[in-house]
Design a protein around this motif. Structure first.
Motif, PDB file in Angstrom:
ATOM      1  N   THR A  75      17.264  -2.841 -19.011  1.00  0.00           N
ATOM      2  CA  THR A  75      17.411  -3.175 -20.516  1.00  0.00           C
ATOM      3  C   THR A  75      18.563  -2.669 -21.500  1.00  0.00           C
ATOM      4  OG1 THR A  75      15.119  -3.917 -20.620  1.00  0.00           O
ATOM      5  CG2 THR A  75      15.944  -4.020 -22.759  1.00  0.00           C
TER       6      THR A  75
ATOM      7  N   PHE B  14      20.396  -2.567 -24.944  1.00  0.00           N
ATOM      8  CA  PHE B  14      19.984  -2.711 -26.558  1.00  0.00           C
ATOM      9  C   PHE B  14      21.529  -2.587 -27.184  1.00  0.00           C
ATOM     10  CE2 PHE B  14      16.070  -1.170 -25.061  1.00  0.00           C
ATOM     11  CZ  PHE B  14      15.241  -2.082 -25.820  1.00  0.00           C
TER      12      PHE B  14
ATOM     13  N   PHE C 153       9.060   2.939 -21.195  1.00  0.00           N
ATOM     14  CA  PHE C 153       9.683   2.242 -22.436  1.00  0.00           C
ATOM     15  C   PHE C 153       8.902   2.455 -23.610  1.00  0.00           C
ATOM     16  CE2 PHE C 153      10.699  -1.652 -24.611  1.00  0.00           C
ATOM     17  CZ  PHE C 153      11.951  -1.313 -25.221  1.00  0.00           C
ATOM     18  N   ILE C 154       7.838   2.034 -23.494  1.00  0.00           N
ATOM     19  CA  ILE C 154       6.940   2.395 -24.779  1.00  0.00           C
ATOM     20  C   ILE C 154       5.710   2.975 -24.528  1.00  0.00           C
ATOM     21  CG2 ILE C 154       5.666   0.951 -26.347  1.00  0.00           C
ATOM     22  CD1 ILE C 154       7.704  -1.332 -26.060  1.00  0.00           C
TER      23      ILE C 154
ATOM     24  N   TYR D 213      15.384  -6.524 -32.001  1.00  0.00           N
ATOM     25  CA  TYR D 213      14.636  -7.059 -30.936  1.00  0.00           C
ATOM     26  C   TYR D 213      13.277  -6.846 -31.241  1.00  0.00           C
ATOM     27  CZ  TYR D 213      18.885  -6.025 -28.072  1.00  0.00           C
ATOM     28  OH  TYR D 213      20.180  -5.905 -27.689  1.00  0.00           O
TER      29      TYR D 213
ATOM     30  N   GLN E 209      22.023   1.128 -26.143  1.00  0.00           N
ATOM     31  CA  GLN E 209      21.975   1.918 -24.945  1.00  0.00           C
ATOM     32  C   GLN E 209      21.628   1.075 -23.858  1.00  0.00           C
ATOM     33  OE1 GLN E 209      18.762   4.863 -24.641  1.00  0.00           O
ATOM     34  NE2 GLN E 209      18.268   4.240 -26.727  1.00  0.00           N
TER      35      GLN E 209
ATOM     36  N   ILE F  17      18.793   1.057 -20.889  1.00  0.00           N
ATOM     37  CA  ILE F  17      17.530   1.743 -20.467  1.00  0.00           C
ATOM     38  C   ILE F  17      17.374   1.524 -18.460  1.00  0.00           C
ATOM     39  CG2 ILE F  17      15.169   2.039 -20.552  1.00  0.00           C
ATOM     40  CD1 ILE F  17      15.618   1.709 -23.338  1.00  0.00           C
TER      41      ILE F  17
ATOM     42  N   SER G 202       7.813  -0.878 -36.445  1.00  0.00           N
ATOM     43  CA  SER G 202       9.441  -1.162 -36.322  1.00  0.00           C
ATOM     44  C   SER G 202       9.745   0.183 -35.983  1.00  0.00           C
ATOM     45  CB  SER G 202       9.958  -1.504 -37.651  1.00  0.00           C
ATOM     46  OG  SER G 202       9.561  -2.767 -38.011  1.00  0.00           O
ATOM     47  N   ALA G 203      10.931   0.021 -35.195  1.00  0.00           N
ATOM     48  CA  ALA G 203      11.651   1.456 -34.843  1.00  0.00           C
ATOM     49  C   ALA G 203      13.207   1.169 -34.637  1.00  0.00           C
ATOM     50  CB  ALA G 203      11.234   1.775 -33.430  1.00  0.00           C
ATOM     51  N   ILE G 204      13.771   2.020 -34.926  1.00  0.00           N
ATOM     52  CA  ILE G 204      15.389   1.931 -34.592  1.00  0.00           C
ATOM     53  C   ILE G 204      15.641   2.476 -33.379  1.00  0.00           C
ATOM     54  CG2 ILE G 204      17.715   2.510 -35.483  1.00  0.00           C
ATOM     55  CD1 ILE G 204      16.526   2.464 -38.340  1.00  0.00           C
ATOM     56  N   ILE G 205      16.379   1.826 -32.286  1.00  0.00           N
ATOM     57  CA  ILE G 205      16.650   2.052 -31.199  1.00  0.00           C
ATOM     58  C   ILE G 205      18.100   2.188 -31.085  1.00  0.00           C
ATOM     59  CG2 ILE G 205      16.640   1.548 -28.500  1.00  0.00           C
ATOM     60  CD1 ILE G 205      14.195   0.129 -29.309  1.00  0.00           C
ATOM     61  N   VAL G 206      18.971   3.350 -30.661  1.00  0.00           N
ATOM     62  CA  VAL G 206      20.048   3.466 -30.462  1.00  0.00           C
ATOM     63  C   VAL G 206      20.756   2.649 -29.345  1.00  0.00           C
ATOM     64  CG1 VAL G 206      22.195   5.220 -29.789  1.00  0.00           C
ATOM     65  CG2 VAL G 206      20.044   5.988 -31.131  1.00  0.00           C
TER      66      VAL G 206
END
Length: 83
Positions: A40, A42, A17-18, A48, A9, A11, A3-7
């Motif tokens: 994309t 977010f 991206f990854i 997501y 925004q 893109i 898991s990751a937290i994305i601000v």
């Protein structure tokens, strides 16, 4: 699973991206770049989920879902040192 937290925004398309690094000395970096027509965005308060397949030939996203962020509940316990 990771898991990751994305601000929140947007893109732009054609953006790396990854990136996943596998192995050591030196590691192999597998990269997924957003397609040319796929900027994309977010949003805040959303979760997501991406289904990612990692192969030496690269990363492939085979599906994704977007759901509302929910309260994860309350957890209790003790932290253990040295683990």
């Amino acid at each position: 699973m990771a898991s990751a937290i994305i601000v929140p925004q947007t893109i732009p398309a054609n953006t790396r991206f990854i990136t996943i690094s596998i192995g050591r000395n030196p590691p192999t970096n597998l990269v997924y770049t957003l397609p040319a027509n796929a900027a994309t965005t977010f949003e805040a308060s959303k979760v997501y989920t991406f289904n990612i397949t990692a192969r030496m030939s690269g990363l492939n996203i085979t599906g994704s879902t977007i759901t509302d962020w929910t309260n994860g509940g309350t957890f209790t316990g003790d932290a253990l040192s040295g683990n």
